[in-house]
Design an enzyme around this catalytic site. Structure first.
Site, short mmCIF file in Angstrom:
data_model
loop_
_atom_site.label_atom_id
_atom_site.label_comp_id
_atom_site.label_asym_id
_atom_site.label_seq_id
_atom_site.Cartn_x
_atom_site.Cartn_y
_atom_site.Cartn_z
N ASP A 95 0.85 -1.18 0.00
CA ASP A 95 0.00 0.00 0.00
C ASP A 95 0.89 1.24 0.00
OD1 ASP A 95 -2.18 1.74 0.57
OD2 ASP A 95 -3.13 0.16 1.78
N ASP A 196 -3.01 4.67 -2.21
CA ASP A 196 -3.93 5.33 -1.29
C ASP A 196 -4.39 6.69 -1.84
OD1 ASP A 196 -5.01 5.24 1.50
OD2 ASP A 196 -3.84 7.07 1.72
N GLU A 246 -7.04 3.85 -5.11
CA GLU A 246 -8.21 4.21 -4.31
C GLU A 246 -8.66 5.59 -4.78
OE1 GLU A 246 -9.64 4.87 0.31
OE2 GLU A 246 -7.71 5.62 -0.36
N HIS A 320 -10.68 -1.96 5.17
CA HIS A 320 -10.40 -1.49 6.53
C HIS A 320 -11.06 -0.15 6.85
CE1 HIS A 320 -7.71 0.48 3.83
NE2 HIS A 320 -7.44 1.37 4.76
N ASP A 321 -11.74 0.45 5.88
CA ASP A 321 -12.42 1.73 6.11
C ASP A 321 -13.94 1.58 6.14
OD1 ASP A 321 -9.99 3.14 6.01
OD2 ASP A 321 -10.12 3.35 3.82
C1 GLC Z 1 -7.34 5.93 2.66
C2 GLC Z 1 -7.11 4.77 3.60
C3 GLC Z 1 -7.53 5.18 4.97
C4 GLC Z 1 -6.70 6.36 5.39
C5 GLC Z 1 -6.75 7.50 4.37
C6 GLC Z 1 -5.66 8.49 4.60
O1 GLC Z 1 -8.68 6.26 2.55
O2 GLC Z 1 -7.75 3.63 3.14
O3 GLC Z 1 -7.47 4.13 5.90
O4 GLC Z 1 -7.15 6.84 6.63
O5 GLC Z 1 -6.59 7.03 3.06
O6 GLC Z 1 -4.41 7.97 4.25
#
Ligand code: GLC
Ligand code: CA
Length: 545
Positions: A95, A196, A246, A320-321
């Site tokens: 990641d 990310d 993402e 995980h979110d």
């Molecule tokens: C993404 C991650 C999340 C994190 C955010 C900031 O959304 O999946 O867990 O808090 O980015 O890095």
């Protein structure tokens, strides 16, 4: 398509398996469980970050991109992970958090201590008036996206926590540093990457107030994002590898561009519109039942749209979110196994590459916390306060967190019914829901009708069936408010996937099961034994001809 036969397994290391009894999962814990992961039939493991970090946002706040945080192990552990995973035919994806660093990163520390070279790595701006930030943008975890930095005498931008200052990607040196980070891990044997919030790297040319929202729309898919991605992919040498971005608040058009192989950007994208169908008026912190017709329309738009544009979807319910899908779209009590299986089939038979988030394959549920003291996540703690300040009672705020907190997916992996769910020999950093006594790997492995067995079957079915990998897709039962259904076709073969999203009996509207049978369709996958006239609660039926 490339990666169309593969499934990815996502690990949140802090909650996966603790090998040394400190209550926090670690890299050796992952190594210990490689046989389990291999038994799922997946090809890739994506692990969320374990780099050096103050852990304000559980590792998404990175202070050193090229070192392992001692909480999770050593570089030797990581090298062993790659080696042992490869021996089992598993490939590791890492990641990459390239949009922001931790404020503890050397670059930011130098910047605030007056080093102008490193000030240009970040986004420092004057306020619009004394004590007023440059714009009204809000950060993802609540509150202004700007923080006053007294030593520099300017505000800095942080789209996430205040300890996560955004990098300035217009600076070519920043882009070079980031490509270098990715290259470093590629050279260590990493076979793919998840990026990310990567569509937030290119900020708007002019910084102005968002009159309609919190700013998101202004800084998502910014003016140079495609160009920066192509440059990153080229300089890191990762074109053709499995890469997933993402994409926050994105749209179809941009996701086609990100993931169409002709553009040499990424191999697929995560978008989130389907996971907002239970946000009341778009507000994550306002509860509403999931709008199934809206969900259906989004699946159709994205499945058909990406296909027409030559793009490629990452398919997922959980990460995980996100809260746990079975608690959110299913019924985690009365129809636990039925709804977990139905949800799995809904996305695993679509066009794209499916992702399984640790514990999803057991039907792990939301955390069921009853007190704010059980929560750990920075976003949850911030929003608890925001909700209380807005007049909500403790009970109301806890109910909302119970459905929306990211901690719902961060409880320890449920390995067995023993103390601490087999996750650790000590009390974990976050507690488990009581249901680990009946929902756990050991029990699922003993039951041939388990949710786990169903997931394994789906992963295998994709691997063995070109129609799932590369077939066309079109949607049916489009007016049916309870059902999401689609047809996959390849050559003379057809698959029909019918999913009841309600906990009550429902009828098909376009064609009955008898009519399908008369046309020569046979049921090949389902979560109830025989076929019946009506669809039973959360039933999934897959027909083949
Ligand atoms: C993404 C991650 C999340 C994190 C955010 C900031 O959304 O999946 O867990 O808090 O980015 O890095
Ligand atoms: Ca540990």
């Amino acid at each position: 398509m490339k990666f169309s036969a593969d499934t990815v397994y996502q690990i949140y290391p802090r909650s996966f398996k603790d090998s040394n009894g400190d209550g926090i999962g670690d890299i050796r814990g992952i190594i210990d469980k490689l046989d389990y992961i291999a038994s799922l039939g997946v090809r890739y493991i994506w692990s969320t970050p374990f780099f050096v970090s103050p852990q304000r946002d559980n590792g998404y706040d990175i202070a050193d991109y090229k070192k392992i945080d001692p909480t999770f192990g050593t570089m030797a552990d990581f090298d062993e992970l790659i080696k042992r995973a490869n021996e089992k035919g598993l490939k590791i994806m890492l990641d990459m958090v390239l949009c922001h660093t931790s404020s503890a990163h050397e670059w930011f520390q130098k910047a605030i201590n007056g080093d102008e070279h490193f000030q240009r790595y970040y986004i420092f701006r004057d306020g619009r008036a004394a004590g007023e930030p440059p714009t009204n943008w809000q950060c993802a975890f609540g509150g202004s996206a700007w923080e006053w930095q007294p030593q520099v005498g300017k505000w800095y931008l942080h789209l996430h926590d205040v300890s996560q200052p955004d990098l300035d990607w217009t600076n070519p040196e920043v882009r070079k540093e980031m490509a270098d980070v990715v290259k470093f891990w590629r050279e260590k044997g990493v076979m793919g990457f998840r990026f990310d919030v990567i569509n937030l790297i290119s900020k708007p040319e002019v910084f102005e107030d968002d009159t309609k929202g919190l700013g998101r729309k202004l800084f998502a898919d910014g003016p140079h994002v495609h160009e920066y991605l192509r440059e990153l992919v080229k300089n890191a040498g990762i074109d053709g590898m499995i890469t997933v971005g993402e994409m926050a608040s994105t749209n179809l058009e941009n996701c086609i561009r990100y993931s169409n192989p002709d553009n040499h950007e990424l191999s697929m994208s995560f978008s989130f519109h389907h996971l907002k169908v239970d946000y009341k008026d778009g507000d994550k912190w306002a509860l509403m039942d999931a709008d199934i017709p809206a969900l259906k329309k989004l699946f159709e738009d994205w499945q058909v749209g990406m296909s027409e544009g030559g793009g490629w979807n990452a398919l997922f319910w959980c990460n995980h979110d996100q809260p746990r899908a079975v608690s959110r779209f299913g019924d985690d009590e009365k129809f636990h196994a039925e709804s977990a299986k139905m949800l799995a089939a809904t996305i695993h038979l679509m066009r794209g590459t499916p992702y399984i988030y640790q514990g999803e394959e057991l039907g792990m549920t939301n955390a069921k916390f009853t007190s704010i003291n059980q929560y750990r996540d920075v976003e949850s703690l911030n929003y608890y306060k925001i909700l209380r300040d807005s007049g909500k009672t403790d009970a109301e705020a806890i109910k909302i967190l119970g459905e929306r907190s990211r901690d719902n997916s961060r409880t320890p992996m449920q390995w067995n019914a023993e103390k601490f769910a087999g996750f650790s020999t000590a009390e974990a950093w976050i507690s488990s829901p009581d249901n680990f006594k009946r929902i756990n790997v050991e029990m699922e492995e003993r039951d041939e009708n388990s949710v786990l067995a169903f997931y394994k079957m789906l992963v295998k079915f994709r691997k063995e069936n070109p129609i799932v990998q590369d077939g066309d897709i079109s949607f049916i039962e489009r007016e049916n408010p309870a059902v999401i259904a689609y047809r996959r076709t390849l050559g003379n073969e057809t698959l029909i996937v019918i999913c009841n999203f309600k906990g009550v009996e429902t009828s098909l509207q376009e064609k009955s099961f008898d009519e399908y049978a008369a046309e020569g369709y046979k049921k090949i996958i389902g979560n109830y034994a025989e076929i019946s006239k009506e669809l039973r609660p959360f039933e999934v039926v897959v027909l083949q001809k």
